[in-house]
Design an enzyme around this catalytic site. Structure first.
Site, PDB file in Angstrom:
ATOM      1  N   ASP A 273       0.834  -1.198   0.000  1.00 39.53           N
ATOM      2  CA  ASP A 273       0.000   0.000   0.000  1.00 39.53           C
ATOM      3  C   ASP A 273       0.873   1.254   0.000  1.00 39.53           C
ATOM      4  OD1 ASP A 273      -1.922   1.937   0.291  1.00 39.53           O
ATOM      5  OD2 ASP A 273      -2.415   1.450   2.387  1.00 39.53           O
ATOM      6  N   LYS A 280       1.563   8.011   0.389  1.00 39.03           N
ATOM      7  CA  LYS A 280       2.041   8.095   1.775  1.00 39.03           C
ATOM      8  C   LYS A 280       3.420   8.753   1.808  1.00 39.03           C
ATOM      9  CE  LYS A 280      -0.210   3.816   3.345  1.00 39.03           C
ATOM     10  NZ  LYS A 280      -1.101   4.411   4.354  1.00 39.03           N
ATOM     11  N   ASP A 350      -5.785   6.419  -0.585  1.00 36.57           N
ATOM     12  CA  ASP A 350      -5.124   5.668   0.483  1.00 36.57           C
ATOM     13  C   ASP A 350      -6.141   4.937   1.365  1.00 36.57           C
ATOM     14  OD1 ASP A 350      -3.031   4.664   1.926  1.00 36.57           O
ATOM     15  OD2 ASP A 350      -2.589   6.519   3.022  1.00 36.57           O
ATOM     16  N   ARG A 354     -10.985  -0.403   2.517  1.00 31.31           N
ATOM     17  CA  ARG A 354     -12.452  -0.421   2.605  1.00 31.31           C
ATOM     18  C   ARG A 354     -13.083  -0.573   1.210  1.00 31.31           C
ATOM     19  NH1 ARG A 354     -12.352   5.291   5.566  1.00 31.31           N
ATOM     20  NH2 ARG A 354     -10.430   4.281   6.278  1.00 31.31           N
TER      21      ARG A 354
HETATM   22  N1  BES Z   1      -3.130   0.240   5.293  1.00 35.23           N
HETATM   23  C1  BES Z   1      -3.471   1.523   5.782  1.00 35.23           C
HETATM   24  C2  BES Z   1      -3.701   1.559   7.278  1.00 35.23           C
HETATM   25  C3  BES Z   1      -2.490   1.265   8.138  1.00 35.23           C
HETATM   26  C4  BES Z   1      -1.683   2.284   8.583  1.00 35.23           C
HETATM   27  C5  BES Z   1      -2.220  -0.023   8.526  1.00 35.23           C
HETATM   28  C6  BES Z   1      -0.599   2.003   9.388  1.00 35.23           C
HETATM   29  C7  BES Z   1      -1.140  -0.299   9.334  1.00 35.23           C
HETATM   30  C8  BES Z   1      -0.320   0.714   9.756  1.00 35.23           C
HETATM   31  C9  BES Z   1      -4.754   1.992   5.114  1.00 35.23           C
HETATM   32  O1  BES Z   1      -4.938   1.585   3.800  1.00 35.23           O
HETATM   33  C10 BES Z   1      -4.715   3.474   5.109  1.00 35.23           C
HETATM   34  O2  BES Z   1      -3.873   4.020   4.461  1.00 35.23           O
HETATM   35  N2  BES Z   1      -5.637   4.091   5.832  1.00 35.23           N
HETATM   36  C11 BES Z   1      -5.715   5.499   5.914  1.00 35.23           C
HETATM   37  C12 BES Z   1      -7.159   5.879   5.842  1.00 35.23           C
HETATM   38  C13 BES Z   1      -7.387   7.365   5.668  1.00 35.23           C
HETATM   39  C14 BES Z   1      -6.887   7.820   4.323  1.00 35.23           C
HETATM   40  C15 BES Z   1      -8.865   7.627   5.801  1.00 35.23           C
HETATM   41  C16 BES Z   1      -5.099   5.936   7.238  1.00 35.23           C
HETATM   42  O3  BES Z   1      -5.248   5.215   8.228  1.00 35.23           O
HETATM   43  O4  BES Z   1      -4.454   6.982   7.254  1.00 35.23           O
HETATM   44 ZN    ZN Z   2      -4.010  -0.139   3.300  1.00 28.58          ZN
HETATM   45 MN    MN Z   3      -4.015   2.898   2.425  1.00 28.99          MN
END
Ligand code: BES
Ligand code: ZN
Ligand code: MN
Length: 499
Positions: A273, A280, A350, A354
């Site tokens: 990801d 990111k 990101d 979901r």
């Molecule tokens: N895979 C990430 C969440 C994550 C972050 C898992 C750190 C493990 C460690 C997920 O896809 C993500 O990026 N989520 C975002 C959501 C936001 C954009 C609403 C997040 O948590 O920042």
């Molecule tokens: Zn993710």
């Molecule tokens: Mn993500």
């Protein structure tokens, strides 16, 4: 690891090392430890009297018997206070003893079943915990270490010795369950620890198929053409920025003679990801190879379910994709029509987990699930809420949430309930589409779950956010640094409890 059960007196075993235990505060040990003390001419009592060994939880001491018993070494391990003793203590002390044995270069270890005697635990549960603690505590991921892969220091053999012949069947059953469950957990750990370049969706699917062939599960892997035919456009949307094609993996365990609606397990399988166009930061991005921890848990749990031949129909679904930026990638503002027909405004590419889960949960509906449980490294916000000590648990059904939380309580995988309130659902309303894929900073773990909830069609559903638990940077009791396999043991316990 070879695991076997012997009925008899542990002090008569000819072996490199035997493991005995002591509760804290006991100065005149009984049972096997008392007998060992006599064979060692009071050696254990003097350790206690001199204050060198108190039985404190996870304390160890190694004794070298001068004859009297055939074992080369006695590893004594502290069980802590008897009134605080639980099954998880058994896993932890078993892990500590096994790690100590490995340090001593012991390849074949013999142990009593901690907790089965004075500990008052069921023999099968205790034996299962001993095996889990030993296997999981000595696990290492050495796939990419060239040269000294096996330094000769691996623990190859564990023998559980039970004195009471009446408990033989129970101890054997528990040991077998422990081995199968630990193997499933180690499989999940391996899958998680492999890096993104080695474990793209196609390879994850191959591994799932190999696993399925090995244990007699049915396995169907949908490639991008079939994913498109099914109308799983959210999965295609996330994958479209990557040169690696997505895969949708379907594993089915028929549960023998049992019919009726299955339990459906669903895993987020983002093999890497980057965040996509909503990219990111560079700092720590390598962590995102573990963004398929949910998928790994489902695959590991399905392996164990098949090997245990649990009489529960169980389906495992994995939505596997990379999340990459690129000229064809999904963009913020794009609108996607999901498999269910709901339109989604993409606010952040990101928030991809979901998205793929939306279509996976829609796919799940065809099974009319008795229960559906998704596992996903979904939100950083869940780590802010619960740290690395527990996964977030969100459900549309209190009974199911309770069942999941209780299973985790038994396996030592804590799942903590969070609510979805009406205001949280408001946060993900879109001006232009039916729903949007982010709800802002407040309650990020909950709005992530609320998004998935919008695609659940009237069946009991539970969501486990394992962002904080699928990986560990520090060694934990029976969980070495790396992929944790979080959820495999919980899911198997949940299914066994349903059986
Ligand atoms: N895979 C990430 C969440 C994550 C972050 C898992 C750190 C493990 C460690 C997920 O896809 C993500 O990026 N989520 C975002 C959501 C936001 C954009 C609403 C997040 O948590 O920042
Ligand atoms: Zn993710
Ligand atoms: Mn993500």
């Amino acid at each position: 690891m070879d695991i076997s059960v012997t009925i008899g007196n542990i002090l008569e075993q000819q072996t490199d090392g035997i493991v005995l235990n002591l509760f804290e505060g006991v100065d005149a040990p009984g049972g096997a430890t008392g007998a060992a003390d006599r064979a060692l001419n009071g050696g254990i009592r003097s350790l206690i009297a001199d204050g060198d060994f108190t039985g404190k939880f996870k304390q160890t001491s190694v004794l070298y018997p001068p004859g009297g018993i055939p074992a080369k070494r006695v590893i004594l391990v502290g069980l802590g206070k008897q009134e605080a003793f639980t099954l998880d203590h058994v896993r932890q002390v078993s892990s500590v003893a096994a790690q100590q044995a490995r340090k001593l270069g012991i390849n074949s270890l013999t142990t009593i079943v901690h907790g089965g005697g004075a500990g008052g635990l069921h023999a099968a549960d205790a034996a299962q915990a001993v095996v889990e603690g030993t296997v999981l505590g000595t696990y290492r991921f050495s796939h990419y270490k060239t040269g000294d892969q096996d330094d000769g220091n691996d623990l190859d053999r564990l023998t559980l010795v039970e004195f009471d012949a009446a408990k033989q069947a129970e101890v054997e059953r528990g040991a077998l369950i422990g081995q199968i469950v630990a193997d499933g957990t180690c499989l999940a750990r391996d899958l998680v620890s492999h890096p993104g370049n080695e474990m793209p969706p196609t390879v994850l699917a191959e591994r799932a198929r190999e696993m399925a062939d090995g244990v007699g599960l049915s396995c169907d892997v949908l490639d991008e053409t079939r994913i498109a035919e099914e109308g799983m456009r959210t999965l295609l949307a996330v994958a479209q920025g990557s040169a690696q094609p997505p895969r949708f993996i379907v594993l089915e365990h028929d549960g023998g003679k049992t019919h009726g609606p299955p339990v459906v397990l669903i895993g987020k399988g983002i093999t890497f990801d980057t965040g996509g166009i909503s990219i990111k930061g560079a700092e720590g991005m390598w962590d995102m190879k573990f963004d398929m921890g949910g998928a790994a848990a489902v695959i590991g749990a399905m392996q164990a379910t098949a090997r245990l031949n649990l009489p529960v129909r169980t389906v495992g679904l994995v939505a596997a994709s990379e999340n990459m930026p690129g000229s064809r990638a999904l963009k913020p503002g794009d609108i996607i029509r999901s498999m269910l027909g709901k339109t989604i405004e993409i606010r952040s590419t990101d928030a991809e987990g979901r998205l793929v889960l939306a279509d996976a949960i829609t796919y799940a509906a065809r099974y009319k699930p008795a229960a559906a449980i998704d596992l996903a490294t979904l939100t950083g916000a869940c780590i802010i809420a619960l740290g690395h000590e527990a996964s977030g648990l969100i459900s549309n059904n209190d009974g199911l949430a309770d069942e999941v939380a209780r299973a985790g309580g038994r396996t030592g995988e804590i799942a903590w309930c969070l609510p979805i309130l009406e205001g949280h659902r408001e946060q993900i309303k879109s001006d232009i589409a039916d729903i949007k894929n982010t709800g802002g900073r407040p309650a990020g773990a909950i709005t992530g779950a609320a998004f998935i909830e919008a695609f659940v069609q009237d069946f009991p559903w539970a969501h486990l956010d394992i962002a904080g638990t699928a990986w560990t940077d520090k060694d934990r009791p029976y969980i070495p640094r790396g992929g944790t396999g979080w959820g495999v043991r919980l899911l198997v316990d949940f299914l066994r409890n349903r059986a």
